[in-house]
Design a protein around this motif. Structure first.
Motif, PDB file in Angstrom:
ATOM      1  N   SER A  14       0.813  -1.220   0.000  1.00 27.25           N
ATOM      2  CA  SER A  14       0.000   0.000   0.000  1.00 27.25           C
ATOM      3  C   SER A  14       0.849   1.274   0.000  1.00 27.25           C
ATOM      4  CB  SER A  14      -0.947   0.019   1.202  1.00 27.25           C
ATOM      5  OG  SER A  14      -0.239   0.241   2.413  1.00 27.25           O
ATOM      6  N   SER A  66      -0.363   5.448   0.884  1.00 24.98           N
ATOM      7  CA  SER A  66      -1.413   5.742  -0.092  1.00 24.98           C
ATOM      8  C   SER A  66      -2.747   5.798   0.631  1.00 24.98           C
ATOM      9  CB  SER A  66      -1.443   4.659  -1.178  1.00 24.98           C
ATOM     10  OG  SER A  66      -1.960   3.454  -0.652  1.00 24.98           O
ATOM     11  N   GLU A  67      -3.789   6.096  -0.111  1.00 23.52           N
ATOM     12  CA  GLU A  67      -5.123   6.180   0.499  1.00 23.52           C
ATOM     13  C   GLU A  67      -5.619   4.816   0.979  1.00 23.52           C
ATOM     14  OE1 GLU A  67      -5.237   5.677  -3.816  1.00 23.52           O
ATOM     15  OE2 GLU A  67      -4.508   7.369  -2.650  1.00 23.52           O
ATOM     16  N   THR A  68      -4.935   3.747   0.587  1.00 24.60           N
ATOM     17  CA  THR A  68      -5.347   2.417   1.028  1.00 24.60           C
ATOM     18  C   THR A  68      -4.499   1.874   2.181  1.00 24.60           C
ATOM     19  OG1 THR A  68      -3.933   1.302  -0.592  1.00 24.60           O
ATOM     20  CG2 THR A  68      -6.204   1.843  -1.285  1.00 24.60           C
ATOM     21  N   THR A  69      -3.541   2.653   2.660  1.00 19.45           N
ATOM     22  CA  THR A  69      -2.670   2.180   3.738  1.00 19.45           C
ATOM     23  C   THR A  69      -3.462   2.014   5.032  1.00 19.45           C
ATOM     24  OG1 THR A  69      -0.745   3.250   2.744  1.00 19.45           O
ATOM     25  CG2 THR A  69      -0.577   2.662   5.063  1.00 19.45           C
ATOM     26  N   TYR A  80      -4.212   1.881   8.922  1.00 20.19           N
ATOM     27  CA  TYR A  80      -3.744   2.732  10.002  1.00 20.19           C
ATOM     28  C   TYR A  80      -4.676   2.555  11.193  1.00 20.19           C
ATOM     29  CZ  TYR A  80      -2.256   7.137  12.160  1.00 20.19           C
ATOM     30  OH  TYR A  80      -1.773   8.086  13.019  1.00 20.19           O
ATOM     31  N   LEU A 128      -7.714   4.825  12.033  1.00 23.28           N
ATOM     32  CA  LEU A 128      -8.880   4.899  11.145  1.00 23.28           C
ATOM     33  C   LEU A 128     -10.172   4.545  11.871  1.00 23.28           C
ATOM     34  CD1 LEU A 128      -7.463   3.296   7.869  1.00 23.28           C
ATOM     35  CD2 LEU A 128      -7.963   5.716   8.289  1.00 23.28           C
TER      36      LEU A 128
END
Length: 136
Positions: free
Chosen positions: A83, A95-98, A100, A103
């Motif tokens: 990601s 990226s926006e898909t990493t 975390y 979230l």
């Protein structure tokens, strides 16, 4: 815009919904006029990505869960690595898909003081000497 205790930036509290488009434009213009010197931004290599993953899975997720925050299930290390995207210098960026752990935190439901306390108790990243063990 205000600076938060953890060094981040925060939009004005209680910004009316109809003002968000204007805020977004002004935020964009500000960042375009005053870009951050990239030599001051830490570069992540695969070693830092792996260290972040370990910190997120072993420490940060547990810390957040102990404080009754939901943490999304972590991906495998391979998926987490995938990601991250390399820039022209070879540095890796999320990226926006990493995945975390934060979230799952409902930041909007926390007061500024609660957010600062959470960040102090559960830092969003490991200490610099852990992230850069070679002393970079």
């Amino acid at each position: 815009m205000s600076i938060t205790a953890d060094g981040g930036m925060s939009p004005p509290p209680n910004l009316p919904e109809d003002q968000w488009p204007a805020f977004d434009v002004s935020d964009y213009v500000c960042h375009a006029q005053y870009p951050v010197d990239q030599s001051l931004v830490d570069a992540y290599g695969i070693e830092q990505v792996d260290l972040l993953y370990g910190y997120y899975v072993e420490d940060l997720a547990q810390c957040l869960e102990e404080r009754d925050h939901e943490v999304p299930d972590p991906p495998s290390l391979e998926t987490f690595r995938a990601s991250w995207k390399a820039d022209g210098t070879g540095a890796l960026h999320a990226s926006e898909t990493t995945w975390y752990p934060y979230l799952g935190v409902d930041a909007a439901g926390l007061s500024v003081d609660e957010w600062e306390q959470l960040n102090e108790s559960c830092p969003q990243s490991p200490p610099r000497d852990v992230l850069y063990p070679s002393g970079r």
